[in-house]
Design a protein around this motif. Structure first.
Motif, mmCIF file in Angstrom:
data_model
loop_
_atom_site.group_PDB
_atom_site.id
_atom_site.type_symbol
_atom_site.label_atom_id
_atom_site.label_comp_id
_atom_site.label_asym_id
_atom_site.label_seq_id
_atom_site.Cartn_x
_atom_site.Cartn_y
_atom_site.Cartn_z
ATOM 1 N N LEU A 1 0.880 -1.215 -0.067
ATOM 2 C CA LEU A 1 0.076 -0.012 -0.075
ATOM 3 C C LEU A 1 0.871 1.046 -0.126
ATOM 4 O O LEU A 1 1.866 1.250 0.298
ATOM 5 N N ASP A 2 0.181 2.421 -0.353
ATOM 6 C CA ASP A 2 0.894 3.600 -0.263
ATOM 7 C C ASP A 2 1.346 4.246 1.227
ATOM 8 O O ASP A 2 0.475 3.561 2.272
ATOM 9 N N VAL A 3 2.059 4.912 1.324
ATOM 10 C CA VAL A 3 2.584 5.326 2.538
ATOM 11 C C VAL A 3 1.577 5.690 3.579
ATOM 12 O O VAL A 3 1.538 5.299 4.724
ATOM 13 N N THR A 4 0.854 6.615 3.165
ATOM 14 C CA THR A 4 -0.280 7.343 3.876
ATOM 15 C C THR A 4 -1.446 5.996 4.420
ATOM 16 O O THR A 4 -1.757 6.120 5.582
ATOM 17 N N ILE A 5 -1.598 5.341 3.254
ATOM 18 C CA ILE A 5 -2.729 4.292 3.655
ATOM 19 C C ILE A 5 -2.037 3.139 4.477
ATOM 20 O O ILE A 5 -2.734 2.686 5.574
ATOM 21 N N GLN A 6 -0.791 2.920 4.335
ATOM 22 C CA GLN A 6 -0.173 1.925 5.309
ATOM 23 C C GLN A 6 -0.221 2.439 6.872
ATOM 24 O O GLN A 6 -0.736 1.533 7.500
ATOM 25 N N ALA A 7 0.098 3.655 6.981
ATOM 26 C CA ALA A 7 -0.251 4.170 8.373
ATOM 27 C C ALA A 7 -1.579 3.752 9.068
ATOM 28 O O ALA A 7 -1.840 3.700 10.084
ATOM 29 N N GLN A 8 -2.693 4.334 7.953
ATOM 30 C CA GLN A 8 -3.968 4.043 8.439
ATOM 31 C C GLN A 8 -4.196 2.691 8.855
ATOM 32 O O GLN A 8 -4.852 2.272 9.582
ATOM 33 N N ILE A 9 -3.786 1.804 7.799
ATOM 34 C CA ILE A 9 -4.206 0.324 8.048
ATOM 35 C C ILE A 9 -3.456 -0.203 9.357
ATOM 36 O O ILE A 9 -4.042 -1.098 10.554
ATOM 37 N N LEU A 10 -2.127 0.292 9.569
ATOM 38 C CA LEU A 10 -1.492 -0.150 10.794
ATOM 39 C C LEU A 10 -2.227 0.241 11.915
ATOM 40 O O LEU A 10 -2.536 -0.561 12.961
ATOM 41 N N ARG A 11 -2.641 1.476 11.924
ATOM 42 C CA ARG A 11 -3.550 2.106 13.135
ATOM 43 C C ARG A 11 -4.699 1.223 13.417
ATOM 44 O O ARG A 11 -5.236 0.971 14.592
ATOM 45 N N LEU A 12 -5.236 0.900 12.208
ATOM 46 C CA LEU A 12 -6.684 0.126 12.325
ATOM 47 C C LEU A 12 -6.397 -1.224 12.918
ATOM 48 O O LEU A 12 -7.043 -1.659 13.978
ATOM 49 N N ILE A 13 -5.378 -1.773 12.597
ATOM 50 C CA ILE A 13 -4.968 -3.314 13.234
ATOM 51 C C ILE A 13 -4.693 -3.311 14.425
ATOM 52 O O ILE A 13 -5.167 -3.898 15.211
ATOM 53 N N VAL A 14 -3.759 -2.020 15.032
ATOM 54 C CA VAL A 14 -3.355 -1.968 16.539
ATOM 55 C C VAL A 14 -4.837 -1.863 17.178
ATOM 56 O O VAL A 14 -4.869 -2.305 18.241
ATOM 57 N N ASP A 15 -5.587 -0.678 16.688
ATOM 58 C CA ASP A 15 -6.744 -0.673 17.323
ATOM 59 C C ASP A 15 -7.831 -1.479 17.516
ATOM 60 O O ASP A 15 -8.285 -1.891 18.662
ATOM 61 N N LEU A 16 -8.172 -2.461 16.553
ATOM 62 C CA LEU A 16 -8.968 -3.477 16.491
ATOM 63 C C LEU A 16 -8.456 -4.464 17.410
ATOM 64 O O LEU A 16 -9.005 -5.432 18.247
ATOM 65 N N LYS A 17 -6.994 -5.021 17.609
ATOM 66 C CA LYS A 17 -6.269 -5.844 18.217
ATOM 67 C C LYS A 17 -6.540 -5.367 19.646
ATOM 68 O O LYS A 17 -6.887 -6.221 20.453
ATOM 69 N N LYS A 18 -6.447 -4.106 20.173
ATOM 70 C CA LYS A 18 -6.893 -3.757 21.418
ATOM 71 C C LYS A 18 -8.258 -3.914 21.674
ATOM 72 O O LYS A 18 -8.476 -4.337 23.026
ATOM 73 N N ARG A 19 -9.246 -3.537 20.977
ATOM 74 C CA ARG A 19 -10.624 -3.794 21.235
ATOM 75 C C ARG A 19 -10.961 -5.357 21.245
ATOM 76 O O ARG A 19 -11.838 -5.593 22.322
ATOM 77 N N THR A 20 -10.481 -6.012 20.706
ATOM 78 C CA THR A 20 -10.953 -7.464 20.367
ATOM 79 C C THR A 20 -9.928 -8.322 21.288
ATOM 80 O O THR A 20 -10.640 -9.585 21.639
ATOM 81 N N GLY A 21 -8.913 -8.081 21.630
ATOM 82 C CA GLY A 21 -8.147 -8.795 22.610
ATOM 83 C C GLY A 21 -7.481 -9.982 21.631
ATOM 84 O O GLY A 21 -6.977 -10.846 22.233
ATOM 85 N N THR A 22 -7.796 -9.983 20.258
ATOM 86 C CA THR A 22 -7.252 -11.045 19.580
ATOM 87 C C THR A 22 -5.752 -11.098 19.610
ATOM 88 O O THR A 22 -4.931 -9.950 19.266
ATOM 89 N N ALA A 23 -4.892 -12.274 19.474
ATOM 90 C CA ALA A 23 -3.490 -12.129 19.160
ATOM 91 C C ALA A 23 -3.169 -11.909 17.904
ATOM 92 O O ALA A 23 -4.147 -12.571 16.918
ATOM 93 N N VAL A 24 -2.243 -11.393 17.679
ATOM 94 C CA VAL A 24 -1.567 -11.040 16.255
ATOM 95 C C VAL A 24 -0.401 -11.567 15.898
ATOM 96 O O VAL A 24 0.621 -11.534 16.600
ATOM 97 N N MET A 25 -0.093 -12.226 14.980
ATOM 98 C CA MET A 25 1.085 -12.474 14.519
ATOM 99 C C MET A 25 1.495 -11.598 13.417
ATOM 100 O O MET A 25 0.864 -11.902 12.310
#
Ligand SMILES: Nc1ncnc2c1ncn2[C@@H]1O[C@H](COP(=O)(O)OP(=O)(O)O)[C@@H](O)[C@H]1O
Ligand code: SF4
Ligand SMILES: [Mg+2]
Lengths: 349, 313
Positions: A208-232
């Motif tokens: 992905l493009d750099v700006t989109i990369q940052a958005q997706i990263l933030r999304l994953i981090v955020d969803l991880k926090k909320r759902t408690g799912t482990a991420v590899m």
């Protein structure tokens, strides 16, 4: 006599297993070995990979392209190309069961349900002839037995969760009607639809493009926090690891060379390969063209068994023993392990 | 879409007009004279000349062509030179057997061919795949009539399980109709099954390595869903193209098969018409067939939009 020894060993083994059974461990990968079988040669893509993923943590997996990150993930999911690849050794323990021994039927109940995966290229990872809603709904239908219409409303909910605007309308979109970033959001929505305990993300932002990369990263981090799912979280970018992960494993030529908490790894890298990686952490401001650093020397061919340390050809600390014996991953302080004969010297260097 | 259909219609008319010219010239420039055939072996030069005059065959070719076109546009396909009956009536009589044979062949080739191809691709290099290789080599290289006579010998003459030849109208009972069509359909289907299966296999093989197939597997989709749901629809466009093409080529096979099995269909009507130089019949059948091709092509192109949402007109 022999018989007794082996049964004794087994009992001890069981004890040991009992002791190591850590309630925090979600996935326990032991000595994973995966080979690709070519016309004339065998590529030993994984040469005995062991690590654990703890409940609710984000584990980073880093290493140069071709070091075996994707193969590790696909071996766990048992999604390797059937004709050419085979996991020839090791175990993948999940809830006390070795996934590698499960019949395919049982494995299907794990995939997308208990362990989900997202891939590098969102442009090609969605089926072009079905709506995104239907593709998300499919996961729900398979694992919960929900009706099509219930699954579709769940799909819309998932789209909302990954912050796609106007989800009720977007469920009816085909992938070609969406941008790359949006498609990756769809992939994430699909992966999380059945509330998996583990999400394997294989370089989810690389394409992905750099700006989109940052958005997706933030999304994953955020969803991880909320759902408690482990991420590899698989990436070739140490910067991404720093932003997203708690622990990290560093891979090189189909093996794990170092494993540590993220803070430890960045403040106190031990393995010469990790150090080299650190030195050349790409400057994120330079844009998306940051590949992994050029470390002088060649990566060993995986076509022949590697004798000694796989990094020996490129390692400034290499000695006789490095070229003869393969270093094993050993404890090096709390929650830190390194596969290097000269770890102490390297650290003080 | 409406504009697209209009454009297609215009080009269809152009195509059929060209086919008309071509067909008209082809049969008239070919050796042979319907008047001679009609007059019989003992006719005198004068009798033949009179017949020619009556049939309008002495008019200049452009005039003949214009007459034919004028009649066609008025829905008049003419009368048979030989039997004096309306071409449309003759065709209507022969339509049922030909349609039955064609549609059954299409159904058999598509179902068997597509499934065969899918299974071969699913386990590429496996038993089914190798079987397909042998079968298609056989299907391509052995002519229809050889397969036909072989099957007749094996399943009809040898064992008496199936009728040797002939046709039973659908009105005389469904099972009689079906039993008579089994051998002709199987015979005619062999090359099409091979053709469709090869293409289905190739397109499926390509699709099976796509990233979205791995995504589907990662969701926990079953092999069945992977093959028939995710892969087949993506492989559908080339497969559909081939089915359309096969149907267009079918007519040649139908003629041969009708001859082998002595089925009174359109194929036989045309063969007889060619032998008799019965121009109106030949012309009508060819122009109608070309119209059918155009329609099938259009149907196939429209069907693409049902398969692939990215295709829009
Ligand atoms: N489809 C394949 N066929 C043969 N070898 C492969 C294939 N995929 C991966 N490999 C081998 O496995 C090694 C690890 O690949 P991979 O796990 O994809 O690397 P990465 O760490 O970049 O994800 C590669 O260097 C290659 O030798
Ligand atoms: S074992 Fe030897 S060659 Fe390998 S990383 Fe350590 S010092 Fe370098
Ligand atoms: Mg990879």
């Amino acid at each position: 006599m022999l018989m007794r020894v082996s049964s004794e060993e087994r009992i001890i083994e069981n004890f040991r297993e009992d002791k190591t059974i850590d309630n925090d461990v979600l996935l326990d990968v032991r000595d994973l070995e995966t080979h690709f079988f070519g016309e004339e040669s065998v590529t030993r893509a994984l040469g005995g990979v062991s690590f654990q993923v703890k409940k609710g943590e984000t584990l980073g997996v880093v290493g140069e392209s071709g070091c075996g990150k994707s193969v590790t993930a696909l071996s766990i999911m048992r999604l390797l190309p059937k004709m050419s690849a085979k996991t020839v050794g090791g175990e993948v323990c999940f809830h006390g069961r070795n996934l590698l021994d499960l019949p395919e039927r049982e494995m299907r109940k794990i995939r997308g349900n208990k362990i989900a995966m997202i891939f590098q290229d969102p442009m090609t990872s969605l089926n072009p002839v079905y709506t995104v809603g239907r593709q998300i709904a499919e996961a729900v239908e398979i694992h919960s037995g929900a009706s099509r219409s219930d699954a579709l409303s769940k799909a819309a909910e998932m789209l909302r969760l990954v912050r796609i605007a106007d989800p009720e309308r977007r469920v009816n979109n085909y992938p070609y009607e969406m941008s790359g970033g949006m498609r990756q959001r769809v992939m994430i929505a699909m992966a999380l639809a059945c509330s998996p305990e583990l999400l394997i993300a294989d370089e989810p932002t690389t394409a992905l493009d750099v700006t989109i990369q940052a958005q997706i990263l933030r999304l994953i981090v955020d969803l991880k926090k909320r759902t408690g799912t482990a991420v590899m979280f698989i990436t070739h970018d140490l910067g991404v690891v720093a932003e997203t992960c708690q622990r990290v494993i560093v891979m090189y030529a189909g093996r794990i060379v170092e494993q540590a908490t993220v803070t430890d790894l960045f403040s106190r890298p031990v393995h010469p390969y990790t150090k080299a990686l650190m030195r050349s952490v790409p400057d994120r401001r330079r844009g998306k063209e940051h590949r992994l650093p050029e470390i002088p020397g060649i990566v060993p061919s995986l076509r022949e068994p590697i004798v000694g340390c796989s990094f020996a050809q490129r390692c400034p600390f290499a000695t006789e023993v490095c070229r003869e014996k393969s270093p094993v991953l050993e404890e090096y302080g709390a929650d830190h392990a390194v596969a290097c004969w000269h770890a102490k010297e390297v650290v003080s260097a | 879409m409406a504009f697209y259909l209009l454009r297609r219609m215009v080009s269809a008319i152009a195509v059929m007009a060209m086919v008309g010219v071509f067909v008209f010239l082809l049969i008239r420039l070919a050796p042979g004279d319907p008047a001679v055939v009609l007059a019989g072996p003992s006719a005198t030069e004068q009798m033949v000349a009179n017949i020619r005059e009556q049939l309008g065959l002495n008019d200049p070719l452009p005039i003949q062509f214009v007459h034919w076109m004028r009649d066609l546009l008025g829905g008049d396909f003419g009368t048979s030179i030989f039997s004096g009956r309306l071409v449309l009536d003759l065709l209507a009589q022969r339509l049922e057997p030909t349609l039955s044979l064609s549609l059954l062949t299409l159904a058999l080739s598509v179902t068997v061919g597509v499934s065969f191809g899918i299974l071969a691709a699913w386990r590429a290099g496996g038993l089914v795949d190798r079987l397909l290789l042998v079968f298609s080599a056989f299907g391509y290289s052995v002519p229809v009539f050889v397969i036909g006579y072989f099957l007749v010998y094996l399943l009809a003459i040898g064992t008496g399980w199936l009728p040797v030849q002939g046709y039973a109208p659908i009105g005389d009972g469904l099972s009689r109709w079906f039993v008579h069509l089994i051998l002709p359909t199987v015979t005619l289907s062999v090359p099409y099954i091979a053709f469709v299966a090869r293409i289905a296999r190739a397109s499926m093989l390509e699709v099976l390595t796509e990233d979205y197939m791995r995504t589907a597997a990662a969701k926990g989709a079953s092999s069945y869903a992977m093959l028939f749901h995710h892969a087949l629809k993506n492989a559908g466009v080339p497969i559909l193209t081939v089915i359309g093409l096969s149907f267009a080529y079918l007519i040649g096979g139908v003629v041969l098969t009708e001859t082998v099995y002595n089925i009174p269909g359109v194929g036989r009507l045309v063969v007889d018409a060619i032998n008799n130089r019965d121009y109106p019949i030949i012309q009508s059948v060819l122009i109608l067939t070309s119209g059918l091709y155009v329609l099938i092509n259009l149907a196939v192109d429209l069907a693409y939009t049902l398969i692939d949402p990215r295709i829009r007109y």
